[in-house]
Design a protein around this motif. Sequence first.
Motif, PDB file in Angstrom:
ATOM      1  N   PHE A  28      -4.967  -2.663   5.637  1.00 52.14           N
ATOM      2  CA  PHE A  28      -5.115  -3.784   4.705  1.00 52.14           C
ATOM      3  C   PHE A  28      -5.046  -5.130   5.433  1.00 52.14           C
ATOM      4  O   PHE A  28      -5.718  -6.086   5.039  1.00 52.14           O
ATOM      5  CB  PHE A  28      -4.032  -3.719   3.627  1.00 52.14           C
ATOM      6  CG  PHE A  28      -4.182  -4.794   2.574  1.00 52.14           C
ATOM      7  CD1 PHE A  28      -5.098  -4.648   1.545  1.00 52.14           C
ATOM      8  CD2 PHE A  28      -3.416  -5.951   2.630  1.00 52.14           C
ATOM      9  CE1 PHE A  28      -5.247  -5.642   0.578  1.00 52.14           C
ATOM     10  CE2 PHE A  28      -3.564  -6.950   1.674  1.00 52.14           C
ATOM     11  CZ  PHE A  28      -4.476  -6.792   0.647  1.00 52.14           C
ATOM     12  N   LYS A  80     -11.493  -1.261  13.567  1.00 52.15           N
ATOM     13  CA  LYS A  80     -10.248  -1.418  12.815  1.00 52.15           C
ATOM     14  C   LYS A  80      -9.337  -0.210  13.010  1.00 52.15           C
ATOM     15  O   LYS A  80      -8.130  -0.342  13.255  1.00 52.15           O
ATOM     16  CB  LYS A  80     -10.552  -1.597  11.326  1.00 52.15           C
ATOM     17  CG  LYS A  80     -11.182  -2.922  10.955  1.00 52.15           C
ATOM     18  CD  LYS A  80     -11.477  -2.960   9.456  1.00 52.15           C
ATOM     19  CE  LYS A  80     -12.174  -4.244   9.060  1.00 52.15           C
ATOM     20  NZ  LYS A  80     -12.496  -4.286   7.623  1.00 52.15           N
ATOM     21  N   ASP A 111      -2.619   2.841   5.424  1.00 52.37           N
ATOM     22  CA  ASP A 111      -3.303   1.901   4.532  1.00 52.37           C
ATOM     23  C   ASP A 111      -2.689   0.510   4.607  1.00 52.37           C
ATOM     24  O   ASP A 111      -3.400  -0.493   4.469  1.00 52.37           O
ATOM     25  CB  ASP A 111      -3.250   2.416   3.092  1.00 52.37           C
ATOM     26  CG  ASP A 111      -4.139   3.631   2.875  1.00 52.37           C
ATOM     27  OD1 ASP A 111      -5.009   3.889   3.725  1.00 52.37           O
ATOM     28  OD2 ASP A 111      -3.942   4.335   1.867  1.00 52.37           O
ATOM     29  N   LYS A 163      -8.482  -6.264   6.443  1.00 53.00           N
ATOM     30  CA  LYS A 163      -9.476  -6.111   5.389  1.00 53.00           C
ATOM     31  C   LYS A 163     -10.626  -7.110   5.511  1.00 53.00           C
ATOM     32  O   LYS A 163     -11.794  -6.759   5.320  1.00 53.00           O
ATOM     33  CB  LYS A 163      -8.804  -6.259   4.022  1.00 53.00           C
ATOM     34  CG  LYS A 163      -9.721  -5.980   2.852  1.00 53.00           C
ATOM     35  CD  LYS A 163      -8.954  -6.033   1.535  1.00 53.00           C
ATOM     36  CE  LYS A 163      -9.874  -5.743   0.352  1.00 53.00           C
ATOM     37  NZ  LYS A 163      -9.125  -5.782  -0.931  1.00 53.00           N
ATOM     38  N   ARG A 164     -10.320  -8.356   5.857  1.00 57.48           N
ATOM     39  CA  ARG A 164     -11.360  -9.392   5.861  1.00 57.48           C
ATOM     40  C   ARG A 164     -11.634  -9.939   7.267  1.00 57.48           C
ATOM     41  O   ARG A 164     -12.009 -11.092   7.433  1.00 57.48           O
ATOM     42  CB  ARG A 164     -10.945 -10.535   4.934  1.00 57.48           C
ATOM     43  CG  ARG A 164     -10.943 -10.149   3.460  1.00 57.48           C
ATOM     44  CD  ARG A 164     -10.627 -11.332   2.566  1.00 57.48           C
ATOM     45  NE  ARG A 164     -10.780 -10.989   1.161  1.00 57.48           N
ATOM     46  CZ  ARG A 164      -9.805 -10.468   0.422  1.00 57.48           C
ATOM     47  NH1 ARG A 164      -8.640 -10.222   0.953  1.00 57.48           N
ATOM     48  NH2 ARG A 164     -10.021 -10.194  -0.852  1.00 57.48           N
ATOM     49  N   ARG A 176       0.830  -1.200   0.000  1.00 59.56           N
ATOM     50  CA  ARG A 176       0.000   0.000   0.000  1.00 59.56           C
ATOM     51  C   ARG A 176       0.870   1.257   0.000  1.00 59.56           C
ATOM     52  O   ARG A 176       2.062   1.207   0.257  1.00 59.56           O
ATOM     53  CB  ARG A 176      -0.939  -0.007   1.207  1.00 59.56           C
ATOM     54  CG  ARG A 176      -2.083  -1.026   1.069  1.00 59.56           C
ATOM     55  CD  ARG A 176      -3.028  -0.597  -0.053  1.00 59.56           C
ATOM     56  NE  ARG A 176      -4.169  -1.462  -0.231  1.00 59.56           N
ATOM     57  CZ  ARG A 176      -4.255  -2.456  -1.112  1.00 59.56           C
ATOM     58  NH1 ARG A 176      -3.203  -2.730  -1.871  1.00 59.56           N
ATOM     59  NH2 ARG A 176      -5.354  -3.170  -1.242  1.00 59.56           N
ATOM     60  N   GLN A 212     -15.488  -0.579  10.884  1.00 59.70           N
ATOM     61  CA  GLN A 212     -14.443   0.349  10.481  1.00 59.70           C
ATOM     62  C   GLN A 212     -13.869   1.074  11.692  1.00 59.70           C
ATOM     63  O   GLN A 212     -12.645   1.271  11.784  1.00 59.70           O
ATOM     64  CB  GLN A 212     -15.008   1.368   9.486  1.00 59.70           C
ATOM     65  CG  GLN A 212     -13.977   2.342   8.926  1.00 59.70           C
ATOM     66  CD  GLN A 212     -12.992   1.675   7.987  1.00 59.70           C
ATOM     67  OE1 GLN A 212     -13.192   0.543   7.566  1.00 59.70           O
ATOM     68  NE2 GLN A 212     -11.910   2.377   7.664  1.00 59.70           N
TER      69      GLN A 212
END
Length: 505
Positions: A376, A388, A372, A379-380, A367, A385
Amino acid sequence: MKGTKEKKILEIQDVTYTYDGERLPVWEHLSCCFFEGKIHAVSGPSGCGKSSILSLIDGLIPHMYEGKLEGSVLLKGEDVTDMLPRYRCDQIGLVMQNPESQFCTFTVEEELAFGMENRGLPEQEIRRRIQEALSFVGLSGYEEMELGQLSGGQKQKIAIASILVTKPEILLLDEPTANLDPESRAQIFRLIIRIAREEHMTVIIVEHNISDIWDEVDWIIALDREGRKVADCQKEDAGGIFGREILEVPAGEIREGKKEDRKRRQEEIVLDIDHLSFSYPVPGKKNEKGKQILDGFCMQVHRQDFLAIVGENGVGKSTLMKLIFKVCRPDSGSIRVLGKNLDRYHTKKLYYLIGLVFQNPENQFIRNTVWDEMMFSLKRTGESQEDKETRVQKMLEQFHLEKEKEKSPFALSQGQKRRLSVASMLLTNQEILFLDEPTYGQDFENRQELMKDMQKLVEKGITIVMITHDLSLVRQYATHVVEVEKGRAAVSLPTEEYFTYKLQK
C-alpha cells in the motif's frame, strides 16, 4: 526457590499453542511455575512468545485469540484453562504493551473507577483507591484530564494505575516502561518492587531491559527466538545464561566521524520552528484553552541531521509532532518545512516530503496482511508491479519479517509491529523522517540493527528527527540533541557537547 518452601501460585503445564491460521506453534510443551509474592521476569528476542505467555495466563489465549491449545494453566492448584478472562480479573490484572488498547473511558478518573464500579465497590472506597494509585504513579491531580491529552508515558502510568486499584493477587506487565523517560521508568520499577514486597503481590513482567530491575528480580524465564525455554531459574542461577542483549545495554561510544559528518553536511535548514506555542482546548469548552504544552518553542534542523529530541514525559515532544504533521494547529508561532511555511502545503504533498513512524505502530496499519501493508505504501509511485514486489520483499527480509508476510499486522509482536511501521515508511523515501520512540519493544539486536539502518539513510541524504528516552542510542547515533523542558527547547547542542553538559550539570 528450588529446595525452599516458596508457594506456587501459578503453573503452566506442558502447553503447546498455535494461533488460528498459523502453521507453527508459538511454543511447544512449555512448562513453568510462578511463586507467590515474587517478581518474575520473562525475556527473550522480539517475537519469541513473551507477550503470549501473559495472554495465556490472563485467558486471552485461547478465549479471545483463537487457536489450538494443548496443556493446562493452574491457578492456586485449580485448572483455569477453560475459565474466561472476565472470571480471572479478580485475581489477575494485565497491563498491555499499548496502554490505549485497554482504555474504556475518556478521563483519568473514569478509567480508574471503571473496574471498581463493575465490582460494586462503595464510592468512598473508589475515590480513596484512585487518589492512592495516582499518588503511586506520580499523577496526583490528573483526575479530570482527558486520556487523549496525556503523553505516551502518562498513558502507560494510568494503565498501570487502573489495574492497581483493583488489587489483584497477580500483576502481569507487558513492557510497562517502554514509553517512559529514565526518571519515570525508575519510578514505575520502584512502584512494582514496592507492590511485590509490601503487598505480597506476584509480579510477572515481560521486559527486554532486565538490567533496569535486575537487582530485585527473583525468578527468570527466558525464551529463544523459536519460543523454546532456555532458562527457568532463580536469578542467582542465571549468571552465565544470558547475552548482553538481556542483561545489559551498553552506554555506547559516540559514533566516530560525527563531527566530520556535521561539517560536510549542507547547511540548508529543512525544518525551522519559530516561537511555537500551543495549548489543548478544555474538554467541552471550545474557546477555552487548558495547560500550555508548548511555550515559545524554537528549533532548527539541518539537512542530514540525525537529531534526537529528549525530555521527561509530558513536556510536549509528541505534541510537537502533531503540530508538524498538521494534526493540530499552533496558537502562535510558525513552522517552515524545506523553506516553505507549513500552512502553504497541501497535507497530501506534505506527507510525500516528511514521514512519521508512530509511537504506537497499530495506529498506522490499514491493511489485513503485512505484505498488503507494505504494498500500500507504493500504491501511487508509478512503478511496475514487479518492481514494487521486489522492493517490498527486500525490505521484509531486511527487517526480518519475510516469514510474517501473510500475518495480520495486528497479530505481530510489539517489536515486529515497530519494524513493520519503520519498513513501510522507508519504502517511500521521504526527505525527513520523524521517529517517535523507534526502538520501543525491540530487543538489543533489533534496536542496533534498526538504528544502523537509520544511520545509512542519513548518509544517503535523509534527515532524521527522533523522539526517544534511550540515551545510549542518542549517544551512539545522534548528531545533535534538543532537550525539551517546560514546553521549550531548553538545550540544543551537538551530541558530544550535550553529554559533556549533562555531566557538568
